[in-house]
Design an enzyme around this catalytic site. Structure first.
Site, PDB file in Angstrom:
ATOM      1  N   GLU A 273       0.888  -1.197  -0.038  1.00 22.81           N
ATOM      2  CA  GLU A 273      -0.063   0.053  -0.179  1.00 22.81           C
ATOM      3  C   GLU A 273       1.001   1.365   0.164  1.00 22.81           C
ATOM      4  O   GLU A 273       1.949   1.447   0.771  1.00 22.81           O
ATOM      5  CB  GLU A 273      -0.802   0.184   1.263  1.00 22.81           C
ATOM      6  N   GLU A 339     -13.650   5.885  -0.765  1.00 25.18           N
ATOM      7  CA  GLU A 339     -14.511   4.909  -0.027  1.00 25.18           C
ATOM      8  C   GLU A 339     -15.117   5.580   1.004  1.00 25.18           C
ATOM      9  O   GLU A 339     -14.302   6.012   1.888  1.00 25.18           O
ATOM     10  CB  GLU A 339     -13.685   3.710   0.526  1.00 25.18           C
ATOM     11  N   LYS A 342     -15.207   4.687   5.175  1.00 26.23           N
ATOM     12  CA  LYS A 342     -13.715   4.546   5.842  1.00 26.23           C
ATOM     13  C   LYS A 342     -13.856   5.812   6.772  1.00 26.23           C
ATOM     14  O   LYS A 342     -14.421   6.798   6.497  1.00 26.23           O
ATOM     15  CB  LYS A 342     -12.827   4.723   4.963  1.00 26.23           C
ATOM     16  N   GLU A 350      -9.021   9.610   4.929  1.00 31.29           N
ATOM     17  CA  GLU A 350      -9.404   8.214   4.851  1.00 31.29           C
ATOM     18  C   GLU A 350     -10.415   7.861   3.493  1.00 31.29           C
ATOM     19  O   GLU A 350     -10.223   6.915   2.981  1.00 31.29           O
ATOM     20  CB  GLU A 350      -9.857   7.564   6.161  1.00 31.29           C
TER      21      GLU A 350
END
Ligand code: NAG
Length: 478
Positions: A273, A339, A342, A350
């Site tokens: 990541e 997203e 999150k 996030e």
């Protein structure tokens, strides 16, 4: 090329390092993390179309979501599936459970779906420290299950580790894993990875360090393009990218713990990541930043710069670091989509790491597909003139075109060591097709992604070399 005695001595000392500078094969693949902590994402079949349209050939998911694994069948896209943290205690205690899990979540889809590794857990010692005891036993049982099913050569077991596992990270050569996990967890894990031909997976976000210390860390350093460079005074290595410094801290932590084999570079790393948010930030913090006259760390411009830097690094065959110039490394950008479930709400960074909005529009321009990005090789000024001269002599004696830096040549001016060495290093690098390890010269050189200019001398890019090569091969008329 005439060498003075001094240069011969330096060249002799530098040879063992320079020998690694010959073209090496392979580099790495760049993919994306397909996270689904959201209630508004497209269906998996549409996501797979999106991956294909954008030339994305590798994807990592955070479970073994059947619809996604089916949609990815017969696409050639490489997939990392994950055993979620919650399954670790069972997989650790019971080899039969691990075997059953591998049967239904891996073997059921392979080889139509090109699963190429199984991540056992995610950032376990960071996000589920109570499960740390079960991590290596679970990995061991999953690996045994793959072996029992005849899949262990094609599919490797690994586990993404949060960068917080590296306690000391500066200077990079001081890299150390946290004391509480070094011996009980990291050592047996690295042993297992090495024994099974797998790789150490690490999640690293230069964004986090920059966001926490914007006054101490130059933005360009965090974004991977800091020209002055930061020196590790123990090794003399120069860092233009915080990511490289953090990767080298990781490599050094592996070596400091394991010695021998880790030092020989047998155990590879995978960057499972990395990414940069395009928006968000705690309101209080943004207000403080604005008051200080600064710009927020999370922005479209910064996310675009960082993620394109990552993509270009891999596409141009430069996944090596100053300490490990020849290292092959796969990179997974976090994340495919923004997203919306999150973190702590819509203002949380996030929720803004995506390359795409849920409606499949790009958040900013990027390009995963070859033809590869341009890159150049330049001198690392801080290593000093003696090392630059030795490396310059080496490059000119091994195929670089150094005519232009002779008196009267187009790049003789500016007549400085840094300008001349950069010209020679770049020529060597381009003529070797920018192969991994051909821009190192024992740490005297580094790759950059913007056209370098010294006075009126513009360093040629790969496109220029290609054109010259075509002409010399008689294809100029096409
Ligand atoms: C981290 O490193 C510091 C400095 O060497 C040391 O004092 C501390 O105990 C370490 N902490 C952990 C958790 O390893």
């Amino acid at each position: 090329m005439a060498l003075s005695l001094l240069h011969v001595v330096f060249l002799g000392a530098a040879m063992p390092l320079l020998l690694f500078g010959t073209p090496a094969a392979g580099a790495g693949v760049v993919g994306v993390n397909y996270g689904r902590v959201a209630n508004n994402l497209p269906d998996p079949a549409s996501v797979v179309q999106l991956l294909k349209q954008n030339g994305i050939t590798m994807v990592k998911i955070f479970d073994a979501f059947p619809q996604a694994l089916r949609a990815l069948a017969n696409t050639g896209i490489k997939v990392t599936v994950m055993m979620p943290n919650g399954n670790l205690p069972d997989a650790a205690r019971d080899p039969g459970y691990a075997l059953g899990w591998v049967r239904s979540n891996v073997k059921a889809y392979y080889p139509e779906t090109q699963i190429h590794d199984v991540a056992v857990g995610n950032e376990v010692s960071y996000s589920s420290p109570d499960l740390t005891w079960s991590l290596v036993p679970a990995m061991t049982n999953v690996q045994k299950a793959l072996a029992d099913l005849g899949l262990a050569d094609a599919i490797k077991v690994t586990t993404p580790v949060a960068f917080s596992a590296v306690n000391v990270s500066f200077p990079p050569s001081a890299g150390r894993f946290r004391d509480d996990i070094a011996q009980p967890v990291m050592r047996p894990m690295l042993d297992l990875l090495q024994r099974t031909g797998s790789y150490f997976s690490i999640n690293i976000y230069p964004f986090d360090a920059y966001d926490a210390h914007p006054d101490d860390i130059p933005l360009d350093y965090a974004l991977g393009n800091y020209t002055p460079g930061v020196v590790d005074h123990v090794t003399g290595l120069v860092y233009h990218s915080l990511l490289d410094a953090q990767l080298d801290a990781t490599y050094f932590a592996m070596e400091n713990l394991m010695g021998g084999a880790a030092r020989d570079g047998i155990l590879r790393a995978s960057l499972t990541e990395s990414g940069w948010p395009s928006s968000g930030g705690r309101v209080a913090r943004l207000e403080a930043v604005a008051e200080a006259g600064g710009a927020p760390a999370a922005s479209v411009a910064n996310a675009q710069a960082y993620n394109n830097y990552l993509i270009k690094r891999v596409l141009s065959g430069n996944t090596g670091t100053p300490h490990r110039p020849d290292a092959d490394m796969d990179v997974y950008i976090f994340a495919l989509f923004n997203e919306n479930q999150k973190g702590f709400g819509p203002d949380d960074v996030e929720q803004h790491f995506g390359l795409f909005y849920p409606n499949m529009q790009k958040v900013y321009p990027f390009d995963f597909s070859p033809p590869t990005a341009e890159s150049w090789c330049v001198a690392n000024a801080p290593v000093g003139d003696a090392r630059l001269q030795a490396a310059l002599d080496y490059a000119c004696g091994h195929g670089a075109d150094c005519g232009a830096i002779q008196p009267g040549g187009a790049c003789f001016e500016p007549n400085t060591m840094v300008a001349h060495a950069s010209y020679a290093f770049n020529s060597y690098y381009q003529r070797n097709h920018r192969a991994s390890g051909t821009c190192d010269f024992g740490g005297a050189a580094a790759v950059v992604y913007q056209a370098p200019k010294y006075g009126n001398c513009v360093l040629p890019s790969n496109a220029w070399i290609q054109e010259t090569k075509l002409k010399s091969e008689g294809y100029a008329a096409i």
